[in-house]
Motif scaffolding. Structure first.
Motif, PDB file in Angstrom:
ATOM      1  N   THR A  42       0.849   5.356  -4.663  1.00  0.00           N
ATOM      2  CA  THR A  42       0.139   4.941  -5.888  1.00  0.00           C
ATOM      3  C   THR A  42      -0.011   3.425  -5.910  1.00  0.00           C
ATOM      4  O   THR A  42      -1.074   2.897  -6.247  1.00  0.00           O
ATOM      5  N   ARG A  43       1.088   2.754  -5.520  1.00  0.00           N
ATOM      6  CA  ARG A  43       1.028   1.296  -5.538  1.00  0.00           C
ATOM      7  C   ARG A  43       0.013   0.760  -4.540  1.00  0.00           C
ATOM      8  O   ARG A  43      -0.773  -0.139  -4.842  1.00  0.00           O
ATOM      9  N   ARG A  44       0.026   1.349  -3.354  1.00  0.00           N
ATOM     10  CA  ARG A  44      -0.958   0.936  -2.346  1.00  0.00           C
ATOM     11  C   ARG A  44      -2.385   1.195  -2.821  1.00  0.00           C
ATOM     12  O   ARG A  44      -3.289   0.386  -2.650  1.00  0.00           O
ATOM     13  N   HIS A  45      -2.542   2.350  -3.427  1.00  0.00           N
ATOM     14  CA  HIS A  45      -3.846   2.750  -3.949  1.00  0.00           C
ATOM     15  C   HIS A  45      -4.334   1.724  -4.969  1.00  0.00           C
ATOM     16  O   HIS A  45      -5.451   1.206  -4.892  1.00  0.00           O
ATOM     17  N   LEU A  46      -3.453   1.444  -5.920  1.00  0.00           N
ATOM     18  CA  LEU A  46      -3.776   0.518  -6.995  1.00  0.00           C
ATOM     19  C   LEU A  46      -4.079  -0.874  -6.425  1.00  0.00           C
ATOM     20  O   LEU A  46      -5.037  -1.534  -6.833  1.00  0.00           O
ATOM     21  N   GLN A  47      -3.262  -1.263  -5.456  1.00  0.00           N
ATOM     22  CA  GLN A  47      -3.447  -2.574  -4.828  1.00  0.00           C
ATOM     23  C   GLN A  47      -4.849  -2.690  -4.208  1.00  0.00           C
ATOM     24  O   GLN A  47      -5.581  -3.648  -4.442  1.00  0.00           O
TER      25      GLN A  47
END
Lengths: 251, 371
Positions: A42-47
């Protein structure tokens, strides 16, 4: 109000589905992804989404405004045309085209590990709504308003700052919101070029033929899109001048 | 004072929008630029504050060539009013009116006071409306704010581009009347663009009639109506010029003063005897405050005891400051040959007859006719 209720129900459903699947011991032939893995993706996606959006805003808004200015208007048709074409190319194709040009996987940019290919692809894909809205936002301001401002002796800069920008901001923000929501979805394709993100979970489900795992990636993606859409809508509303919101009480 | 000297506008593609227009508007005078759409009237006006650059000739404002001034400075000293859609929708009424004063760097107190004064001047309650947004106002109120805004920094010159254009006819007439009243006080030098000949006749001290970029006739409304310079003017004025001319004459110029009157509580018989003796067919009934109540006609003896019982109550009357075509429309709609003329407090001032209107009109057309 009603819309907000529906959004909250959708959001809750997405989260509950994710939690349920994650808590299952075994799904078909697979073990579900852990909370840690989901959180990381999720964090990578958001980033990815945020960096791409940031780039798009930085390019799209000034460019969209520029082509409404005197002397640059001739560029409007080709530039908006190119941005339109950018979005009419299938998203998968854009992502794929980036690989031979910018390579697969992560690269260290400054001090973060980024998939440059994915971000550039997403930027191309997300540019159109922002560029088009920025252009339309300025272009659709009633010319009588701008002329009144000129006729009263405002300088070009004053007209841009005090008249055009406040009137255009809500429409530009709509473009940012639409673009962000679209890019959240498209970013799942980044997994195809080893750029990670929630798409990795979706793909794992697809390739192993376990629909529930696909859902384990899709539900948080949807939750992310809904949340970002909602937050941006609030910002949009906050940026809309009050005079454009109040409707005739007396007439 | 505004002076146009052979003003010409030719666009790069060769279109001649305005061709050698020369005219002079004296201080405190309202000049209407009139003509069919595309005649160059708006272009002419916009060259005065340089919204459109001039390509030939010159425009002098108080004797100074306007291209010699800084364009923003020039515009801040010329009031500019356009249709209601020109208000800034994201600003309150106050911010709209204070636009030019703010640009000129007036201190806040002075600006605020000015905005409140101006809003009152255009007939709006400042406490109620000053913090409202344009979208919260009616069309008529927006136009009032537009006029107030153009007067913001008290400029000596006003340019008005169909300022009462997009509005229903009733409100429009009221706004015109009110603006004329304001103009009598503030005495600005005004250039007023319209395509409506009725508005032009009503508002203008002078009318500049344009066609295809040229000035066809620059004259008083009466001369334009009765001494048209050529066929175009004649056509534009129309065959009903007599009717339009009624706009130029006020009721008080034509009415007959003090008709025979009688009080509502006097004996009917007394009134009857008096009418017989003086050989008159009717008397107006007024109360002791002089207010007009109705009519009493000559009748058979012995009918009724007091006037109130036999009179015909009527509230139909023309106001003394109205123009003749308004009075005429009152007469036509009430089918009266004679109408009472009252002042603003409904006190009887005289009567106006159909014949009197006809005679005046005949006289005016005779007098104004070219030899």
């Amino acid at each position: 109000m009603r819309r907000q209720v529906i959004l909250i129900i959708l959001l809750t459903t997405c989260i509950v589905v994710t939690i349920c699947i994650t808590n299952m011991g075994k799904v078909g032939v697979m073990t579900p992804f852990t909370y840690g893995e989901i959180w990381m993706e999720t964090r990578r996606h958001l980033q990815m989404v945020l960096i791409a959006e940031f780039a798009v805003i930085l390019i799209g808004v000034p460019l969209g405004i520029l082509v409404t200015r005197q002397g640059f208007r001739k560029l409007a048709t080709p530039i908006v045309g190119v941005a339109n074409a950018g979005q009419s190319i299938p998203s998968m194709a854009i992502v794929a085209i980036m690989v031979p040009i910018l390579g697969m996987g992560f690269k260290k940019v400054l001090f973060i590990e980024l998939s440059v290919s994915a971000i550039v692809a997403l930027s191309i894909w997300g540019l159109m709504p922002i560029l088009r809205n920025s252009y339309a936002a300025i272009n659709n301001i009633n010319p009588a308003i701008v002329e009144a401002a000129r006729g009263m002796g405002m300088t070009r800069g004053q007209i841009a700052r005090k008249i055009e920008l406040p009137l255009a901001l809500p429409v530009i923000m709509t473009g940012v919101r639409v673009s962000t929501v679209v890019v959240v979805g498209t970013a799942t394709l980044a997994a195809l070029i080893a750029a990670g993100g929630l798409g990795r979970i979706i793909l794992a489900g697809v390739f192993s033929g376990v629909p529930l795992i696909t859902l384990q990636g899709a539900a948080p993606t949807a939750a992310l899109a809904i949340t970002l859409g909602f937050v941006l809508e609030r910002i949009e509303s906050w940026m809309t001048p009050r005079g454009l919101k109040v409707k005739a009480g007396i007439s | 004072m505004i002076r146009l000297d052979n003003v010409t506008k030719v666009y790069p593609d060769g279109t001649e929008a305005v061709r050698e227009v020369s005219l002079e508007v004296d201080e405190g005078e309202l000049c209407v630029l009139l003509g069919p759409s595309g005649c160059g009237k708006t272009t002419t006006m916009k060259m005065i504050n340089r919204l459109i650059p001039i390509t030939g000739g010159a425009i002098y404002i108080d004797g100074v060539d306007n291209t010699m001034m800084d364009e923003n400075e020039l515009r801040r000293n010329i009031g500019y009013a356009i249709q209601e859609i020109g208000l800034f929708p994201h600003m309150t009424v106050r911010q709209n009116i204070e636009t030019v004063p703010a640009l000129k760097g007036w201190p806040k107190d002075k600006r605020n006071k000015r905005a409140e004064e101006l809003l009152e001047l255009v007939g709006m309650d400042s406490a109620e409306f000053i913090d409202k947004y344009p979208s919260e106002l009616s069309g008529g109120q927006r136009q009032r704010v537009g006029v107030a805004r153009s007067l913001g920094a008290d400029p000596p010159i006003l340019l008005m581009d169909e300022p009462f254009g997009a509005i229903d006819p009733i409100t429009r007439v009221r706004l015109q009347d009110e603006f004329l009243k304001i103009q009598r006080e503030i005495k600005k030098t005004i250039m007023f663009v319209t395509h409506d000949i009725y508005e032009a006749i009503k508002m203008g001290d002078k009318i500049a009639l344009m066609n295809m970029g040229r000035l066809v006739q620059y004259d008083t409304p009466a001369n334009l109506l009765y001494r048209p310079r050529n066929e175009f003017v004649e056509d534009f004025v129309g065959t009903d010029r007599a009717l339009k001319g009624l706009q130029l004459i006020k009721v008080k110029e034509v009415m007959t003063g003090s008709p025979p009157t009688v009080g509502p509580d006097e004996k009917a018989e007394t009134a009857r005897v008096r009418m017989e003796r003086e050989e008159i067919d009717w008397m107006a009934v007024v109360n002791d405050k002089g207010e007009f109540l109705g009519w009493i006609e000559r009748m058979e003896p012995g009918k009724g005891e007091i006037v109130r019982q036999v009179m015909k109550s009527s509230t139909v009357a023309a106001t003394i400051d109205a123009v003749l075509n308004e009075a005429l429309s009152v007469m036509l709609s009430s089918r009266l040959n004679i109408v009472a003329v009252v002042d603003s407090r409904n006190r009887l001032q005289g009567t106006l007859s159909f014949d009197a209107i006809q005679n005046t009109l005949a006289e005016v057309t005779q007098r104004e006719k070219p030899e």
